[in-house]
Enzyme design. Structure first.
Site, PDB file in Angstrom:
ATOM      1  N   ARG A  50      38.764  12.219 -41.444  1.00  0.00           N
ATOM      2  CA  ARG A  50      39.175  13.635 -41.465  1.00  0.00           C
ATOM      3  C   ARG A  50      39.323  14.184 -40.055  1.00  0.00           C
ATOM      4  O   ARG A  50      40.093  15.070 -39.794  1.00  0.00           O
ATOM      5  CB  ARG A  50      38.118  14.441 -42.222  1.00  0.00           C
ATOM      6  CG  ARG A  50      38.568  14.739 -43.624  1.00  0.00           C
ATOM      7  CD  ARG A  50      37.743  15.760 -44.272  1.00  0.00           C
ATOM      8  NE  ARG A  50      36.328  15.655 -43.905  1.00  0.00           N
ATOM      9  CZ  ARG A  50      35.402  16.522 -44.285  1.00  0.00           C
ATOM     10  NH1 ARG A  50      35.739  17.548 -45.010  1.00  0.00           N
ATOM     11  NH2 ARG A  50      34.146  16.374 -43.949  1.00  0.00           N
ATOM     12  N   LYS A 149      26.907   2.847 -51.474  1.00  0.00           N
ATOM     13  CA  LYS A 149      25.906   3.632 -52.159  1.00  0.00           C
ATOM     14  C   LYS A 149      25.670   4.929 -51.382  1.00  0.00           C
ATOM     15  O   LYS A 149      25.980   4.953 -50.205  1.00  0.00           O
ATOM     16  CB  LYS A 149      24.615   2.850 -52.354  1.00  0.00           C
ATOM     17  CG  LYS A 149      23.831   2.597 -51.062  1.00  0.00           C
ATOM     18  CD  LYS A 149      22.548   1.925 -51.363  1.00  0.00           C
ATOM     19  CE  LYS A 149      21.407   2.879 -51.551  1.00  0.00           C
ATOM     20  NZ  LYS A 149      20.758   3.314 -50.328  1.00  0.00           N
ATOM     21  N   HIS A 179      23.822  -3.771 -50.260  1.00  0.00           N
ATOM     22  CA  HIS A 179      23.852  -4.737 -49.157  1.00  0.00           C
ATOM     23  C   HIS A 179      22.735  -5.783 -49.250  1.00  0.00           C
ATOM     24  O   HIS A 179      22.806  -6.820 -48.616  1.00  0.00           O
ATOM     25  CB  HIS A 179      23.892  -4.041 -47.794  1.00  0.00           C
ATOM     26  CG  HIS A 179      22.580  -3.503 -47.312  1.00  0.00           C
ATOM     27  ND1 HIS A 179      22.087  -2.295 -47.714  1.00  0.00           N
ATOM     28  CD2 HIS A 179      21.651  -4.012 -46.475  1.00  0.00           C
ATOM     29  CE1 HIS A 179      20.920  -2.086 -47.138  1.00  0.00           C
ATOM     30  NE2 HIS A 179      20.621  -3.102 -46.382  1.00  0.00           N
ATOM     31  N   LYS A 183      22.273 -10.304 -48.279  1.00  0.00           N
ATOM     32  CA  LYS A 183      21.272 -10.928 -47.400  1.00  0.00           C
ATOM     33  C   LYS A 183      21.142 -12.402 -47.767  1.00  0.00           C
ATOM     34  O   LYS A 183      21.061 -12.749 -48.942  1.00  0.00           O
ATOM     35  CB  LYS A 183      19.919 -10.222 -47.537  1.00  0.00           C
ATOM     36  CG  LYS A 183      19.898  -8.821 -46.895  1.00  0.00           C
ATOM     37  CD  LYS A 183      18.511  -8.233 -46.934  1.00  0.00           C
ATOM     38  CE  LYS A 183      18.492  -6.778 -46.523  1.00  0.00           C
ATOM     39  NZ  LYS A 183      18.488  -6.533 -45.085  1.00  0.00           N
ATOM     40  N   GLU A 217       9.397  -0.653 -44.418  1.00  0.00           N
ATOM     41  CA  GLU A 217      10.131  -0.333 -43.188  1.00  0.00           C
ATOM     42  C   GLU A 217       9.183   0.365 -42.227  1.00  0.00           C
ATOM     43  O   GLU A 217       8.310   1.125 -42.669  1.00  0.00           O
ATOM     44  CB  GLU A 217      11.287   0.615 -43.498  1.00  0.00           C
ATOM     45  CG  GLU A 217      12.337   0.022 -44.400  1.00  0.00           C
ATOM     46  CD  GLU A 217      13.508   0.986 -44.586  1.00  0.00           C
ATOM     47  OE1 GLU A 217      14.357   1.044 -43.699  1.00  0.00           O
ATOM     48  OE2 GLU A 217      13.529   1.690 -45.606  1.00  0.00           O
ATOM     49  N   ASP A 236      16.831   6.035 -53.386  1.00  0.00           N
ATOM     50  CA  ASP A 236      17.419   5.408 -52.198  1.00  0.00           C
ATOM     51  C   ASP A 236      17.210   3.891 -52.176  1.00  0.00           C
ATOM     52  O   ASP A 236      18.089   3.150 -51.730  1.00  0.00           O
ATOM     53  CB  ASP A 236      16.775   6.045 -50.944  1.00  0.00           C
ATOM     54  CG  ASP A 236      17.398   5.554 -49.649  1.00  0.00           C
ATOM     55  OD1 ASP A 236      18.638   5.521 -49.565  1.00  0.00           O
ATOM     56  OD2 ASP A 236      16.647   5.201 -48.714  1.00  0.00           O
ATOM     57  N   HIS A 241      18.300  -1.612 -54.400  1.00  0.00           N
ATOM     58  CA  HIS A 241      17.839  -2.849 -53.756  1.00  0.00           C
ATOM     59  C   HIS A 241      16.695  -3.529 -54.525  1.00  0.00           C
ATOM     60  O   HIS A 241      16.739  -4.725 -54.783  1.00  0.00           O
ATOM     61  CB  HIS A 241      17.376  -2.575 -52.326  1.00  0.00           C
ATOM     62  CG  HIS A 241      18.387  -1.841 -51.490  1.00  0.00           C
ATOM     63  ND1 HIS A 241      19.730  -2.054 -51.608  1.00  0.00           N
ATOM     64  CD2 HIS A 241      18.260  -0.911 -50.524  1.00  0.00           C
ATOM     65  CE1 HIS A 241      20.384  -1.285 -50.748  1.00  0.00           C
ATOM     66  NE2 HIS A 241      19.510  -0.575 -50.084  1.00  0.00           N
ATOM     67  N   LYS A 340       8.847   4.031 -46.136  1.00  0.00           N
ATOM     68  CA  LYS A 340       9.207   4.178 -44.721  1.00  0.00           C
ATOM     69  C   LYS A 340       7.926   4.395 -43.927  1.00  0.00           C
ATOM     70  O   LYS A 340       6.897   4.783 -44.475  1.00  0.00           O
ATOM     71  CB  LYS A 340      10.138   5.376 -44.552  1.00  0.00           C
ATOM     72  CG  LYS A 340      11.389   5.219 -45.400  1.00  0.00           C
ATOM     73  CD  LYS A 340      12.601   5.815 -44.759  1.00  0.00           C
ATOM     74  CE  LYS A 340      13.842   5.588 -45.587  1.00  0.00           C
ATOM     75  NZ  LYS A 340      14.458   4.271 -45.395  1.00  0.00           N
TER      76      LYS A 340
HETATM   77  C1  BG6 Z   1      19.594   1.622 -47.216  1.00  0.00           C
HETATM   78  C2  BG6 Z   1      18.743   2.845 -47.394  1.00  0.00           C
HETATM   79  O1  BG6 Z   1      20.299   1.343 -48.388  1.00  0.00           O
HETATM   80  O2  BG6 Z   1      18.751   0.506 -46.895  1.00  0.00           O
HETATM   81  C3  BG6 Z   1      17.948   3.118 -46.123  1.00  0.00           C
HETATM   82  O3  BG6 Z   1      19.578   3.953 -47.670  1.00  0.00           O
HETATM   83  C4  BG6 Z   1      17.143   1.892 -45.733  1.00  0.00           C
HETATM   84  O4  BG6 Z   1      17.077   4.232 -46.308  1.00  0.00           O
HETATM   85  C5  BG6 Z   1      18.026   0.654 -45.686  1.00  0.00           C
HETATM   86  O5  BG6 Z   1      16.570   2.144 -44.467  1.00  0.00           O
HETATM   87  C6  BG6 Z   1      17.178  -0.601 -45.489  1.00  0.00           C
HETATM   88  O6  BG6 Z   1      18.021  -1.704 -45.285  1.00  0.00           O
HETATM   89  P1  BG6 Z   1      17.497  -2.994 -44.498  1.00  0.00           P
HETATM   90  O7  BG6 Z   1      18.636  -3.934 -44.574  1.00  0.00           O
HETATM   91  O8  BG6 Z   1      17.205  -2.539 -43.100  1.00  0.00           O
HETATM   92  O9  BG6 Z   1      16.273  -3.470 -45.205  1.00  0.00           O
END
Ligand code: BG6
Length: 490
Positions: A50, A149, A179, A183, A217, A236, A241, A340
């Protein structure tokens, strides 16, 4: 790394081309794949945004993003010259009917090649963008659309997004990203389970005591705090995941690697998840929120400080005791947790087998530990099998738990590619196996919605945990009550 098979000529349009995901993940991933010779001819990456930039300005943005996001020494001036020739920029405002002309012109005459629209934008724009592509005649036979997502924030909104996209694209053209499925270690689960006959007879109730999945994390929410506050960790991380990891561990063997064969097995797991209603929610789930603390010796703010002192009940940590109601997994709990600002970045799946039925080592009876298979997702991807062994020595019979430990990086002597490299290549090749089908996303939301409704109706508060720890004490209690404990904490 395996050999690099080039992909046919393509046009990859990244909507949200100036955004964080494009700069941090997509363009570095594409740079690597181009460096390894997988892009041929005049394959193009067309950033659409945009905001308005000239091509020169956009290339400056990308160059600086690559320099800061690639590993040290990875940026090469010559390679950048080659890669930058592939990159184009065009302004598109999905809501403005007259703003598609430049993109149309760029794509005109290239209808025969692979065309991908990657929507790295807010999901609210997904439907409008898909409609714009259709209305402007930009959907070709070899077209695919990639959705990042979050896909909705509950079942209803996810169905709305899926309906809107479904009006313009066939299901087999739609690639919904998780994602974690890109992995390497997650894919290795398929190899471990289905390219070895060793585990399958034991991969069930009767042999497995329980499964633990930790995705910890050390980072906080950072500059996404406003967005995150409306979402929370269950939506999230768990909805996508962690549930995908559960599927990979728990699914039956697919009859082939065909994308629908794999996804048909995953959906059965999602549909077999026992709902967590209000009567069971306190006992089976924990919600946490980080308070100030220290990570790696550095003091860090709490979540509420990052929110600017506002009140919030949004969770940054979730632990769940999950049950899968089918013959294979009945009464085998799956304990999941993710959060987190935990002690360190550490993700693993632990499959704990049952105790020996009778110990012939009476003096040592408390030392005979059950076997454990640990699949490390990050860092140091690998697999470890803990077995009991006799300590060498002439007298007595001392037992110790020792590990058969395989580090993938050491064994294969390569650095693992980022998940996006793999996923982008799968899109270009037209293989949706590592992407979520509509029914999977909706089944996952169905289960998650019940948990959220149960939290609301039972008024389950978030429990504070100090940053740099493994989460609220209630998370340890969740396992303690069953006579178990989290392995990653040890
Ligand atoms: C994302 C989340 O999908 O995955 C984030 O929105 C998160 O909050 C991230 O930090 C973690 O991904 P990875 O690959 O670092 O484990």
């Amino acid at each position: 790394m395996g050999n690099f098979v080039p992909v046919d000529e393509f046009d990859l349009i990244i909507f949200g081309g100036t955004g964080d995901l494009a700069m941090r993940k997509l363009l570095p991933a594409l740079y690597h794949r181009d460096r390894d010779g997988q892009f041929v001819g005049d394959s193009r990456i067309i950033a659409a945004s945009r905001s308005k930039h000239s091509r020169k300005q956009y290339l400056e943005l990308v160059e600086s993003a690559l320099k800061s996001n690639l590993d040290e020494g990875d940026f090469d001036a010559e390679q950048w010259k080659t890669f930058s020739r592939r990159i184009h920029f065009t302004h598109v405002d999905a809501y403005a009917h007259d703003s598609w002309e430049a993109l149309k012109k760029l794509l005109s005459g290239k209808e025969d090649r692979i065309r991908v629209a990657y929507l790295a934008t807010a999901p609210a724009v997904f439907g409008t963008t898909a409609k714009g592509l259709k209305k402007n005649g930009l959907i070709t036979k070899k077209m695919r659309i990639v959705l990042e997502k979050p896909l909705g924030h509950d079942l209803k909104s996810a169905c709305e997004v899926n309906d809107a996209i479904g009006k313009c694209f066939h299901e087999n053209q739609i690639y919904r990203i998780d994602h974690y499925l890109g992995k390497e270690t997650v894919q290795n689960l398929l190899a471990l389970r289905f390219a070895n006959s060793l585990f399958e007879p034991l991969w069930r109730r009767g042999a497995i005591d329980h499964v633990q999945i930790t995705v910890a994390e050390d980072l906080g929410v950072g500059n996404r705090v406003e967005y995150f506050d409306k979402i929370g960790t269950l939506r999230d991380m768990v909805q996508n995941h962690l549930l995908q990891l559960v599927c990979m561990v728990a699914m039956e063997a697919p009859s082939s690697l065909h994308h629908d064969a794999v996804r048909d097995e995953k959906i059965k797991v999602l549909r077999a998840l026992k709902p967590i209603g209000p009567d069971r929610v306190r006992e089976n789930t924990v919600r946490g929120q980080y308070s100030p603390g220290a990570i790696n010796g550095e003091t860090v703010d709490g979540y509420l400080n990052e929110l600017g002192g506002a009140e919030s009940e949004t969770e940054t940590f979730v632990a769940v005791k999950l049950e899968i109601e089918n013959w294979r997994w009945s009464n085998v709990p799956f304990y999941l947790r993710t959060g987190k600002r935990m002690t360190r970045k550490h993700s693993e799946i632990v499959v704990q087998f049952q105790d020996v039925p009778h110990s012939i080592f009476p003096e040592q009876q408390y030392n005979v530990k059950p076997n454990r298979l640990t699949i490390r997702l990050q860092p140091d991807e690998g697999v470890k099998l803990s077995v009991m062994a006799k300590q060498p020595g002439p007298g007595g019979f001392d037992l110790r738990s020792v590990s058969l430990d395989l580090s993938f990086e050491e064994t294969f002597g390569v650095q693992y590619p980022d998940a996006y490299e793999r996923l982008l290549m799968e899109v270009l090749r037209g293989n949706p196996a590592l992407f979520m089908r509509r029914d999977e996303v909706e089944a996952a939301w169905h289960w998650v919605d019940t948990v959220i409704e149960s939290w609301e109706s039972s008024r389950q508060n978030v429990e504070s945990y100090v940053s740099g720890t493994w989460g609220p004490s209630a998370s340890s209690l969740l396992l303690d009550r069953d006579g178990r404990s989290w392995y990653a904490d040890k």
